[in-house]
Write an enzyme that holds these catalytic residues in place. Structure first.
Site, PDB file in Angstrom:
ATOM      1  N   GLY A  64      43.795  40.059  37.871  1.00 61.35           N
ATOM      2  CA  GLY A  64      43.731  38.603  37.889  1.00 61.35           C
ATOM      3  C   GLY A  64      42.609  38.140  36.989  1.00 61.35           C
TER       4      GLY A  64
ATOM      5  N   ALA B 243      42.391  37.074  34.013  1.00 61.86           N
ATOM      6  CA  ALA B 243      42.537  35.947  33.085  1.00 61.86           C
ATOM      7  C   ALA B 243      42.614  34.619  33.811  1.00 61.86           C
ATOM      8  CB  ALA B 243      43.783  36.134  32.217  1.00 61.86           C
ATOM      9  N   GLY B 244      42.421  34.640  35.123  1.00 63.68           N
ATOM     10  CA  GLY B 244      42.512  33.425  35.927  1.00 63.68           C
ATOM     11  C   GLY B 244      41.202  32.677  36.035  1.00 63.68           C
ATOM     12  N   GLY B 245      41.222  31.643  36.878  1.00 62.54           N
ATOM     13  CA  GLY B 245      40.052  30.781  37.012  1.00 62.54           C
ATOM     14  C   GLY B 245      38.836  31.495  37.559  1.00 62.54           C
TER      15      GLY B 245
ATOM     16  N   ASP C 198      46.131  41.212  34.016  1.00 59.90           N
ATOM     17  CA  ASP C 198      46.777  40.005  34.517  1.00 59.90           C
ATOM     18  C   ASP C 198      48.251  40.020  34.110  1.00 59.90           C
ATOM     19  OD1 ASP C 198      47.142  37.381  35.666  1.00 59.90           O
ATOM     20  OD2 ASP C 198      45.018  36.998  35.248  1.00 59.90           O
TER      21      ASP C 198
ATOM     22  N   ARG D 193      50.960  29.083  57.245  1.00 61.00           N
ATOM     23  CA  ARG D 193      49.998  30.154  56.970  1.00 61.00           C
ATOM     24  C   ARG D 193      50.697  31.507  56.849  1.00 61.00           C
ATOM     25  NH1 ARG D 193      44.546  30.481  57.392  1.00 61.00           N
ATOM     26  NH2 ARG D 193      44.474  28.403  58.300  1.00 61.00           N
TER      27      ARG D 193
ATOM     28  N   ASN E 207      43.438  35.410  49.452  1.00 55.95           N
ATOM     29  CA  ASN E 207      43.532  34.655  50.701  1.00 55.95           C
ATOM     30  C   ASN E 207      44.893  34.809  51.380  1.00 55.95           C
ATOM     31  OD1 ASN E 207      40.926  33.489  50.852  1.00 55.95           O
ATOM     32  ND2 ASN E 207      41.476  32.051  49.237  1.00 55.95           N
TER      33      ASN E 207
ATOM     34  N   ASP F  91      30.097  32.902  50.989  1.00 55.87           N
ATOM     35  CA  ASP F  91      29.547  32.205  52.153  1.00 55.87           C
ATOM     36  C   ASP F  91      28.033  32.380  52.213  1.00 55.87           C
ATOM     37  OD1 ASP F  91      32.153  31.467  52.950  1.00 55.87           O
ATOM     38  OD2 ASP F  91      32.424  33.403  53.941  1.00 55.87           O
TER      39      ASP F  91
ATOM     40  N   ARG G 263      26.389  30.250  49.384  1.00 55.17           N
ATOM     41  CA  ARG G 263      26.326  28.832  49.745  1.00 55.17           C
ATOM     42  C   ARG G 263      25.249  28.566  50.786  1.00 55.17           C
ATOM     43  NH1 ARG G 263      32.918  28.440  49.990  1.00 55.17           N
ATOM     44  NH2 ARG G 263      33.245  27.441  47.953  1.00 55.17           N
TER      45      ARG G 263
ATOM     46  N   HIS H  46      36.258  34.844  56.893  1.00 51.94           N
ATOM     47  CA  HIS H  46      36.078  34.150  55.618  1.00 51.94           C
ATOM     48  C   HIS H  46      37.004  32.935  55.541  1.00 51.94           C
ATOM     49  CE1 HIS H  46      34.865  33.590  51.506  1.00 51.94           C
ATOM     50  NE2 HIS H  46      36.066  33.825  51.015  1.00 51.94           N
TER      51      HIS H  46
END
Length: 346
Positions: A24, A26-28, A50, A113, A145, A175, A178, A202
C-alpha cells in the site's frame, strides 16, 4: 541540510542491513511512510508495493524516494487488483525483515462493520499469506482497519500455519503520538520527556491512554482527564472533519508507523526497543494493545497493566473489555472459517 540531519536523529546509527516492504506504499499513508522508512539508516532496501490501479504508480513513488540521499535502495512492485500475492510478490517480499501494511478500504457512511471486516480481512489475508510463504521470519505490522479484528484474524491464521507467534502486530502507536502531543500542548513539557502508554484497542472507546503513568500528565487537573481521554479517542474523526471529508489521518499515521518501525528494526538489529502495539497477550480479551518490547525475533515480551491506574482508568478498562472482546472474537471467527493454502505447495 540541517532539516535532514534533524530528521535522521529520529533513528540511531545502523547496526544491520534491513529490507522493508510497504504494502500500500503508493497510498495516502504509504507514501510518507515509505519516505520515513527510507530515512532509517538501518534500511538498505525498500520495496514500494501497491496495485496497478493506484492513483499514483508505485514505480513513481519509488523513483521519487530513490533520489533522497540515503543508502537505501528503493524498488517497486505493482500488481493487478485480482492477482494473488502468493503468485506475484516473491521478489518484493523475499528477504524482508519488516512488512508494513497500510492497506484496506475505509469505512463508508452507513456501512455495516462486518461488511468492512470481511472486505479488509480478505485484503489482509492476500498479503499475510504471501508473507507466510516468502518471508515467514519477517515482522508483519498491520495498519488495516478494523485493527481490533483484522489483527486477531491474521495472527490466528499465521499460528494455524505453524508460524511464530512473535511476528504479527497491529500498529496503534498513533494513539500514543496523539496523547503525548496533547499533553505537551497542555503542560508545556518537552515532547521528548513525555511517554504515555495507550492500551486496549485501536478504535473508539477501546483506546485507553494511561495518563496516570506520565509524570507530566499528573500536572493536569483530574477533572480535565476525561475530556483529554475523549480527545485522543476522537482525534481521527477530528482530522477527517478538518479535511472536509476529503482525507483522513494519513501523515500522522505514517509518522506513527515509522515510530513503530524504528522500534521493530532496533530490536531485530539486536538492540531491544519498546513501543505500544496490538498483539496476542491472552487474558480477558485475548488480544490487547500494550507496551511491547521488540527483540531479534520480533515480539520479545510485553508489559502487564500497571497496578496504580487512576479511578477513571479503572472504570474505563472495565467498560472497554467487553467491546474489545467482541471485536476480537469477530476476527477469530473469520480465521476459523479459512486457512492459508498449503505453503509447501504454493
Amino acid at each position: 541540510r540541517s532539516w535532514l540531519r534533524s530528521a535522521l536523529c529520529l533513528f540511531p546509527l545502523p547496526l544491520f542491513d534491513m529490507k522493508v516492504c510497504v504494502v500500500g506504499g503508493a497510498g495516502g499513508i504509504g507514501q510518507p511512510l515509505c519516505m520515513l522508512v527510507a530515512m532509517d539508516p538501518r534500511v538498505t532496501e525498500l520495496c514500494v508495493y501497491d496495485l496497478t490501479i493506484s492513483a499514483v504508480p508505485a514505480e513513481g513513488v519509488a523513483a521519487d524516494i530513490s533520489h533522497i540521499n540515503t543508502r537505501c535502495k528503493v524498488t517497486s512492485c505493482a500488481v493487478d487488483k485480482d492477482a494473488k500475492a502468493v503468485d506475484v510478490a516473491e521478489t518484493a517480499l523475499t528477504n524482508c525483515n519488516l512488512v508494513l501494511v497500510p492497506a484496506g478500504m475505509p469505512r463508508k457512511p452507513g456501512q455495516d462493520r462486518k461488511d468492512l471486516l470481511d472486505i479488509n480481512c480478505k485484503i489482509a489475508f492476500n498479503v499475510v499469506q504471501a508473507c507466510a510463504k516468502f518471508c515467514p521470519d519477517a515482522v508483519v505490522a498491520l495498519i488495516v482497519n478494523p485493527v481490533n479484528s483484522v489483527v486477531p484474524a491474521m495472527n490466528e491464521l499465521w499460528l494455524k500455519a505453524g508460524l511464530s507467534e512473535k511476528k504479527i502486530v497491529g500498529v496503534t502507536s498513533l494513539d500514543c503520538v496523539r496523547a503525548e502531543k496533547f499533553v505537551h500542548e497542555m503542560t508545556g513539557t518537552p515532547v521528548d520527556a513525555i511517554n504515555i502508554p495507550v492500551v486496549g484497542g485501536h478504535a473508539g472507546t477501546t483506546i485507553l491512554p494511561l495518563f496516570s503513568q506520565c509524570p507530566a500528565a499528573k500536572n493536569i487537573p483530574a477533572e480535565q482527564i476525561p475530556d483529554l481521554d475523549k480527545k485522543v479517542q476522537d482525534a481521527g474523526t477530528a482530522v477527517v472533519a478538518a479535511k472536509n471529508g476529503k482525507g483522513s489521518a494519513t501523515l500522522s499515521m505514517a509518522y506513527a508507523g515509522a515510530r513503530l518501525a524504528k522500534a521493530v528494526l532496533s530490536g531485530l538489529s539486536g538492540t531491544p526497543a519498546k513501543e505500544c502495539a496490538y498483539i496476542k497477550t491472552g487474558g480477558d480479551t485475548t488480544y490487547f494493545a500494550t507496551v511491547v518490547e521488540f527483540g531479534p525475533k520480533g515480539v520479545n515480551s510485553w508489559e502487564d497493566l500497571p497496578t496504580d491506574l487512576s479511578d477513571h482508568e479503572k472504570q474505563r478498562m472495565e467498560a472497554l473489555k467487553p467491546i474489545l472482546k467482541e471485536e476480537v472474537e469477530a476476527g477469530i471467527d473469520f480465521a476459523a472459517g479459512t486457512q492459508f493454502e498449503d505453503l509447501a505447495k504454493l
